[in-house]
Write a protein that holds these residues in place. Structure first.
Motif, PDB file in Angstrom:
ATOM      1  N   ILE A  95      -6.243   2.732   7.659  1.00 53.52           N
ATOM      2  CA  ILE A  95      -4.821   2.465   7.444  1.00 53.52           C
ATOM      3  C   ILE A  95      -4.712   1.913   6.033  1.00 53.52           C
ATOM      4  CG2 ILE A  95      -2.782   1.154   8.139  1.00 53.52           C
ATOM      5  CD1 ILE A  95      -3.997   1.007  10.962  1.00 53.52           C
ATOM      6  N   GLY A  96      -3.919   2.563   5.193  1.00 51.35           N
ATOM      7  CA  GLY A  96      -3.840   2.121   3.806  1.00 51.35           C
ATOM      8  C   GLY A  96      -2.721   2.792   3.059  1.00 51.35           C
ATOM      9  N   GLY A  97      -2.953   3.047   1.781  1.00 52.02           N
ATOM     10  CA  GLY A  97      -1.957   3.644   0.914  1.00 52.02           C
ATOM     11  C   GLY A  97      -1.470   2.632  -0.112  1.00 52.02           C
ATOM     12  N   ASN A  98      -0.762   3.105  -1.109  1.00 53.81           N
ATOM     13  CA  ASN A  98      -0.251   2.216  -2.152  1.00 53.81           C
ATOM     14  C   ASN A  98       0.737   1.208  -1.606  1.00 53.81           C
ATOM     15  OD1 ASN A  98      -1.667   4.008  -3.695  1.00 53.81           O
ATOM     16  ND2 ASN A  98       0.105   4.941  -4.645  1.00 53.81           N
ATOM     17  N   MET A  99       1.527   1.631  -0.626  1.00 56.13           N
ATOM     18  CA  MET A  99       2.541   0.789   0.010  1.00 56.13           C
ATOM     19  C   MET A  99       3.587   0.296  -0.976  1.00 56.13           C
ATOM     20  SD  MET A  99       0.295  -1.280   2.782  1.00 56.13           S
ATOM     21  CE  MET A  99      -0.765  -0.418   3.898  1.00 56.13           C
ATOM     22  N   HIS A 100       3.880   1.080  -1.987  1.00 51.13           N
ATOM     23  CA  HIS A 100       4.927   0.725  -2.941  1.00 51.13           C
ATOM     24  C   HIS A 100       6.264   0.748  -2.222  1.00 51.13           C
ATOM     25  CE1 HIS A 100       2.286   2.510  -6.385  1.00 51.13           C
ATOM     26  NE2 HIS A 100       1.727   1.487  -5.783  1.00 51.13           N
ATOM     27  N   THR A 101       7.089  -0.193  -2.482  1.00 47.23           N
ATOM     28  CA  THR A 101       8.431  -0.336  -1.902  1.00 47.23           C
ATOM     29  C   THR A 101       8.438  -0.220  -0.378  1.00 47.23           C
ATOM     30  OG1 THR A 101       8.992   2.000  -2.280  1.00 47.23           O
ATOM     31  CG2 THR A 101       9.598   0.433  -4.011  1.00 47.23           C
ATOM     32  N   ASN A 140      -1.585  -3.555   0.259  1.00 53.57           N
ATOM     33  CA  ASN A 140      -1.147  -3.880  -1.089  1.00 53.57           C
ATOM     34  C   ASN A 140      -2.172  -3.448  -2.146  1.00 53.57           C
ATOM     35  OD1 ASN A 140       0.711  -4.812  -2.926  1.00 53.57           O
ATOM     36  ND2 ASN A 140       0.260  -6.975  -2.599  1.00 53.57           N
ATOM     37  N   GLN A 141      -2.592  -2.238  -2.085  1.00 59.97           N
ATOM     38  CA  GLN A 141      -3.645  -1.674  -2.934  1.00 59.97           C
ATOM     39  C   GLN A 141      -3.412  -1.933  -4.422  1.00 59.97           C
ATOM     40  OE1 GLN A 141      -4.444   2.474  -2.082  1.00 59.97           O
ATOM     41  NE2 GLN A 141      -4.323   2.972  -4.238  1.00 59.97           N
ATOM     42  N   ASP A 142      -2.163  -1.799  -4.890  1.00 64.89           N
ATOM     43  CA  ASP A 142      -1.861  -1.972  -6.308  1.00 64.89           C
ATOM     44  C   ASP A 142      -1.194  -3.304  -6.636  1.00 64.89           C
ATOM     45  OD1 ASP A 142      -2.824   0.585  -6.583  1.00 64.89           O
ATOM     46  OD2 ASP A 142      -0.857   1.511  -6.589  1.00 64.89           O
ATOM     47  N   GLY A 143      -1.005  -4.167  -5.628  1.00 66.44           N
ATOM     48  CA  GLY A 143      -0.388  -5.468  -5.845  1.00 66.44           C
ATOM     49  C   GLY A 143       1.105  -5.412  -6.121  1.00 66.44           C
ATOM     50  N   LEU A 144       1.793  -4.358  -5.679  1.00 62.43           N
ATOM     51  CA  LEU A 144       3.212  -4.205  -5.980  1.00 62.43           C
ATOM     52  C   LEU A 144       4.140  -4.605  -4.832  1.00 62.43           C
ATOM     53  CD1 LEU A 144       3.086  -0.804  -7.882  1.00 62.43           C
ATOM     54  CD2 LEU A 144       3.202  -3.105  -8.846  1.00 62.43           C
ATOM     55  N   ILE A 145       3.597  -4.927  -3.666  1.00 63.59           N
ATOM     56  CA  ILE A 145       4.438  -5.300  -2.526  1.00 63.59           C
ATOM     57  C   ILE A 145       5.022  -6.684  -2.760  1.00 63.59           C
ATOM     58  CG2 ILE A 145       4.477  -5.795  -0.056  1.00 63.59           C
ATOM     59  CD1 ILE A 145       2.252  -3.772   0.266  1.00 63.59           C
ATOM     60  N   THR A 146       6.315  -6.820  -2.502  1.00 65.72           N
ATOM     61  CA  THR A 146       6.980  -8.115  -2.692  1.00 65.72           C
ATOM     62  C   THR A 146       7.546  -8.678  -1.391  1.00 65.72           C
ATOM     63  OG1 THR A 146       9.061  -7.002  -3.229  1.00 65.72           O
ATOM     64  CG2 THR A 146       7.601  -7.582  -5.077  1.00 65.72           C
TER      65      THR A 146
END
Length: 184
Positions: free
Chosen positions: A143-149, A171-177
Motif C-alpha cells: 500500500i503506497g503511492g505519492n499520496m499527493h493531495t 507520504n512518500q514525497d512529504g507533500l501530505i498536509t
C-alpha cells in the motif's frame, strides 16, 4: 484488452482478464458511480513511467475528480517484471472523491523496483477508504503511492504478507498536509 470507462454509471462485474499489457481498465473523471466487482485479472506487464495497473483512474479534461467509485471483491495476480516489463500495480488511483477499495486480493508481483499493490497517487483525492484487502508477495509497496493531495483517507483492516521493503508507505514525497487514519 484495454477498456476505458467514460460514462456514468458504469459497472464491470465477473470478468477474467489474462496476460494484459500496461493498463487493463481505466476510468476517467467523467465516470461517477462506477463499480468494479468480482473480477479476476492476472498476468500484466508494464513499464516504468506508463502507470501500468490492472485498474487505473485518471483525470479527465477540466475535471478535478470522479465520485463514488467502488473496487470490491476483485483478485489481481502475477504482474510486474514479466515479459520484459519493469513496473506494475494492482490498482493505481488518481483524482477520486469517496472511493472505496475493499475486500480485494492483490498477489504475486514479479520484481521489486517500482512495484505496488494499491498505489494512491495524486490529483484531488478526498474520502478514500482502503479496507479489508489481502496483499501478499508484493515486495516493495503493498500500500503506497505519492499520496499527493490526499485528504480524509483511511487505511484499515488490511492484511499484508511477505513484503520485503515495507507494508505501507505513507507520504512518500512529504507533500501530505492532512491526516491519514491507519487502523490495524
Amino acid at each position: 484488452v484495454y477498456i476505458r470507462f467514460q460514462s456514468s454509471p458504469a459497472a464491470l462485474v465477473g470478468f477474467e482478464v489474462i496476460n494484459g499489457n500496461n493498463k487493463q481498465f481505466e476510468t476517467i473523471t467523467d465516470t461517477h458511480y462506477g463499480v468494479l466487482w468480482n473480477n479476476y485479472m492476472h498476468g500484466n506487464t508494464g513499464w516504468d513511467g506508463s502507470n501500468p495497473a490492472f485498474i487505473m483512474t485518471t483525470s479527465g479534461a477540466g475535471l478535478s475528480f470522479a465520485s463514488y467509485l467502488i473496487l470490491q471483491n476483485n483478485e489481481f495476480a502475477d504482474y510486474g517484471h514479466r515479459l520484459g516489463g519493469n513496473a506494475g500495480s494492482c490498482v493505481k488511483i488518481y483524482s477520486q472523491f469517496k472511493l472505496l477499495i475493499e475486500n480485494n486480493i492483490c498477489r504475486d508481483a514479479v520484481g521489486t523496483a517500482d512495484i505496488a499493490g494499491f498505489a494512491l497517487k495524486g490529483g484531488d483525492m478526498n474520502r478514500v477508504t482502503v479496507r479489508g484487502n489481502t496483499i501478499y508477495n508484493v515486495p516493495a509497496h503493498p500500500i503506497g503511492g505519492n499520496m499527493h493531495t490526499l485528504f480524509n483517507a483511511e487505511i484499515l483492516f488490511n492484511r499484508v504478507y511477505n513484503a520485503s521493503e515495507n507494508t505501507i508507505r505513507i507520504n512518500q514525497d512529504g507533500l501530505i498536509t492532512t491526516p491519514i487514519y491507519i487502523y490495524r
